[in-house]
Design an enzyme around this catalytic site. Structure first.
Site, PDB file in Angstrom:
ATOM      1  N   GLU A   7      -4.773  -4.433  -3.915  1.00  0.00           N
ATOM      2  CA  GLU A   7      -6.067  -3.888  -3.491  1.00  0.00           C
ATOM      3  C   GLU A   7      -7.187  -4.197  -4.476  1.00  0.00           C
ATOM      4  O   GLU A   7      -8.355  -4.058  -4.151  1.00  0.00           O
ATOM      5  CB  GLU A   7      -5.949  -2.366  -3.294  1.00  0.00           C
ATOM      6  CG  GLU A   7      -7.088  -1.785  -2.474  1.00  0.00           C
ATOM      7  CD  GLU A   7      -6.854  -0.336  -2.084  1.00  0.00           C
ATOM      8  OE1 GLU A   7      -7.743   0.488  -2.324  1.00  0.00           O
ATOM      9  OE2 GLU A   7      -5.774  -0.033  -1.541  1.00  0.00           O
ATOM     10  N   ASP A 103      -2.838  -0.013  -2.239  1.00  0.00           N
ATOM     11  CA  ASP A 103      -2.740   1.354  -2.737  1.00  0.00           C
ATOM     12  C   ASP A 103      -1.762   2.121  -1.855  1.00  0.00           C
ATOM     13  O   ASP A 103      -1.861   2.082  -0.628  1.00  0.00           O
ATOM     14  CB  ASP A 103      -4.122   2.004  -2.663  1.00  0.00           C
ATOM     15  CG  ASP A 103      -4.429   2.802  -3.913  1.00  0.00           C
ATOM     16  OD1 ASP A 103      -3.592   2.801  -4.830  1.00  0.00           O
ATOM     17  OD2 ASP A 103      -5.497   3.428  -3.966  1.00  0.00           O
ATOM     18  N   TYR A 306      -0.139   7.871  -9.711  1.00  0.00           N
ATOM     19  CA  TYR A 306      -1.092   7.737  -8.593  1.00  0.00           C
ATOM     20  C   TYR A 306      -1.857   9.044  -8.374  1.00  0.00           C
ATOM     21  O   TYR A 306      -1.255  10.118  -8.248  1.00  0.00           O
ATOM     22  CB  TYR A 306      -0.327   7.358  -7.326  1.00  0.00           C
ATOM     23  CG  TYR A 306      -1.213   7.081  -6.145  1.00  0.00           C
ATOM     24  CD1 TYR A 306      -1.994   5.941  -6.086  1.00  0.00           C
ATOM     25  CD2 TYR A 306      -1.268   7.974  -5.075  1.00  0.00           C
ATOM     26  CE1 TYR A 306      -2.810   5.675  -4.994  1.00  0.00           C
ATOM     27  CE2 TYR A 306      -2.083   7.717  -3.979  1.00  0.00           C
ATOM     28  CZ  TYR A 306      -2.854   6.570  -3.950  1.00  0.00           C
ATOM     29  OH  TYR A 306      -3.666   6.330  -2.872  1.00  0.00           O
TER      30      TYR A 306
END
Length: 708
Positions: A7, A103, A306
């Site tokens: 990404e 992602d 994350y």
């Protein structure tokens, strides 16, 4: 050849390094039978109305509602996007397999799927699903690649969200702008999440504006150096309070009950994104949007996992890794050492597979946090301490309740004593972790039931307080729980499915309200502008502005993600809502709404300035470079990269760093050190021996040290 699509360029570089694809090409890396390329966020978007029909380009009431037969996507009109997409398209057309390295979340899935759809991908697609960007996590992820089809429901939910936002945003914004806006330059923006969020702020503001403060009087007394409060209803007249005071003076005070109970205060939960944004707003006044930027940067630097998550739990298979992460957190060795002396407890409040969604809670990776700025360092510290605190023993407390009476008037006093601080050791001198309404520690002496003696009664005069305005912290919590005021963490977990917006989008929603001038910030508090108030007052459709009802739509999106609800049914429900809304607004009474600058929101009483304030002489700004070096007393100071130092530093050697004890010193504090030899008291200074509140002083060697 296998093509990996990340990404961001930085993530692609990390993946390429792990895979051995180290040859840099134009728009991708190559090597070891891999080609690693990238997007940079959204490359595609849903088509605009005029892409379907030319007449939909014009904002006309008679064309509404706009409902395409099918929804199409298009490339964003940007030269960089167009160029990079051609690279991706060419690689995808020539490869044998694509690995989606986007992602690992709903938005990331949407970005990649749309790009692959636009690139006419016809080869098998695998999915890399990882929770951190460390080399180990990337390697493990490539060893356990998933079939892309496993994430079809995730894509369906993301697609449904995008289509729902398009349907409502395009139609309702045009509808209200054309019907109610005052002038061609006024845009009235309506959103599926944005509007109920604004409605919550408007409702709170109306409650504040309508609030009429009332005076009240309470009877209090001091017996054996302990203050007791009468448990009767508050008195609304001073005359009654004075009669009560006279009555109390005629009677001794008697203890009727003494109860001491030991209890525990459970450890704070690990962070999800919303909880982290709340904590950063409370402690550092960071906006939700800024906190998201800082945590995203920390993630890309491999320092934390994350961030765009909505769970506070870890999967059970992570338990064996915890001790290693704690061991690697060397800046916090003083706090982790007691934990590492014993096996790490496998707590149900931390490890629970059933509570883990796409990802687990935000935790440190264990990599040393070097080369980061002050803001990122603060956010990292919040995460690190919360992670450590989760494994400490519970805090043991003693709650004391004492009842007494004077004549027939009952009294009560309560106190709390910390017996064993447990996890609170991690937060010494940190007042930001205190819960709403939580009292400070207060020691109550031992009383004997039946004892009595003289006391000192008095009247306390107070005024009722209006509801508190929203801050970004309390607004985020309200969005998470669909407007319900919930302090209990377990109850919040249950309400998350009905929250409005997603953790990753709430910050942007708040920023949109600022940008549209529907809300404004005064200090830390949020207030609706007159435009915002007028807009909500104009909307009659409850679904558009009800946090609870909008939360039901969010719940359906989550059910789509789990495969428990049909995306086609969801789309039909949205279309019907837009049709009904259009009919309702078209036939409603005309009302004009101006922009905020034309009519500012009424200011609550508490915020209004006092009458005839005496003008104050402006304070002269402190200019450190105008100060004389306190050591050599001949040269001036100058600003360097990390410190102020003597202009004759090579000879004199004097300097004051910008940051001491984890705190950035203000120009005033540096001036005080230079001219007075000490600062005022600074809270939360962090030194190897612990966190303290202290003054900073220049010692006889012109070094800075704390003075309690």
């Amino acid at each position: 050849m296998k093509v990996c699509i990340a990404e961001k360029p930085s993530v692609a570089r990390d993946i390429a390094e792990v895979l051995g694809a180290r040859q840099r090409r134009d728009g991708y890396y190559e090597g070891n039978d891999y080609q690693v390329t990238w997007t940079f966020g959204h490359f595609c978007t849903l088509k605009e109305p005029h892409d379907y029909h030319e007449q939909w380009k014009f904002w006309r009431l008679e064309d509404l509602p706009i409902i395409p037969a099918t929804f199409g996507i298009k490339l964003i009109e940007n030269d960089g996007v167009q160029k990079q997409f051609k690279v991706i398209e060419q690689l995808v057309q020539q490869c044998e397999e694509v690995i989606n390295c986007g992602d690992a979340g709903q938005e990331g899935e949407l970005i990649q799927r749309w790009v692959l759809q636009k690139a006419r991908c016809a080869v098998p697609v695998k999915r890399l699903w990882i929770s951190s960007l460390t080399e180990q996590a990337i390697r493990e992820g490539f060893e356990k690649l998933k079939d892309s089809d496993q994430y079809n429901n995730l894509y369906a939910a993301a697609s449904g969200r995008a289509i729902g936002d398009w349907l409502l945003g395009m139609n309702a914004t045009r509808l209200f702008t054309r019907k109610f806006a005052a002038g061609k330059k006024v845009l009235l923006s309506i959103g599926r999440v944005q509007t109920p969020t604004l409605a919550m702020i408007v409702q709170r503001q109306k409650e504040i504006n309508a609030f009429v403060s009332e005076e009240y009087w309470e009877l209090k007394t001091i017996y054996r150096d302990t203050e007791f409060t009468a448990t009767i209803d508050r008195l609304r007249a001073l005359e009654k309070a004075e009669k009560g005071l006279a009555y109390l003076k005629e009677h001794e005070f008697t203890i009727t009950s003494f109860e001491k109970k030991e209890g525990r205060e459970g450890n704070p939960r690990l962070f999800d994104l919303t909880a982290l944004q709340v904590a950063a707003n409370k402690k550092y006044a960071y906006s939700a949007d800024d906190t998201l930027k800082y945590i995203q940067s920390l993630y890309e630097k491999k320092l934390v996992t994350y961030p765009r998550v909505d769970t506070t739990y870890l999967p059970e298979d992570m338990y064996p890794k915890i001790a290693g992460i704690l061991q690697d957190m060397t800046p916090y060795a003083a706090l982790t050492a007691p934990l590492l002396e014993h096996p790490i407890p496998k707590l149900k409040t931390v490890f629970d597979d059933s509570k883990v969604t796409d990802h687990h809670a935000i935790i440190p990776t264990g990599i040393y946090p070097s080369g980061i700025g002050q803001e990122e360092k603060r956010v990292y510290d919040l995460i690190a301490r919360r992670f450590i605190a989760a494994f400490y023993p519970e805090c043991k407390i003693s709650n004391t309740t004492v009842l007494g009476k004077a004549g027939q008037v009952p009294f009560k006093a309560t106190g709390k004593q910390i017996l064993e601080p447990g996890w609170k050791e991690v937060y010494v001198n940190d007042s930001s972790i205190k819960k709403e309404g939580e009292e400070d520690e207060k020691l109550i002496p031992v009383f004997e039931v039946g004892e009595s003696g003289p006391h000192t009664p008095r009247i306390h005069h107070g005024k009722t307080s209006p509801p508190k305005p929203y801050t970004e912290a309390s607004l985020l919590r309200a969005m998470e729980t669909a407007g319900k005021q919930v302090e209990d963490e377990e109850m919040r977990e249950l309400l998350k499915d009905n929250g409005i917006g997603r953790p990753s989008t709430r910050a942007n929603i708040i920023e949109t309200l600022f940008r549209r001038k529907y809300i404004e910030k005064r200090k830390k508090n949020l207030f609706a502008t007159q435009t915002g108030i007028d807009l909500i007052d104009t909307i009659q459709t409850e679904l558009l502005k009800s946090a609870e009802l909008t939360g039901l739509w969010e719940r359906k999106l989550r059910q789509i993600e789990k495969g428990a609800y049909s995306i086609d049914t969801f789309k039909q429900e949205l279309i019907q809502m837009v049709v009904d809304l259009t009919h309702e607004v078209k036939t409603s009474q005309h009302r004009v709404i101006s922009i905020a600058a034309d009519a500012p929101a009424p200011m609550p009483e508490a915020e209004k300035p006092k009458k005839d304030p005496k003008p104050k002489a402006p304070k002269k700004a402190v200019v450190v470079e105008e100060l004389q070096c306190p050591k050599c007393k001949t040269a001036l100071l100058k600003k360097g990269k990390t410190a102020y130092g003597c202009t004759q530093f090579t000879v004199c050697g004097f300097k004051i760093p910008f940051e001491v004890g984890g705190k950035i010193l203000s120009d005033k504090q540096i001036s005080d050190l230079v001219t007075k030899g000490k600062t005022g008291k600074i809270k939360g200074l962090q030194f190897p021996e612990g966190t303290i509140d202290a003054k900073l002083v220049l010692n006889e060697h012109f070094a800075i040290e704390p003075e309690a």
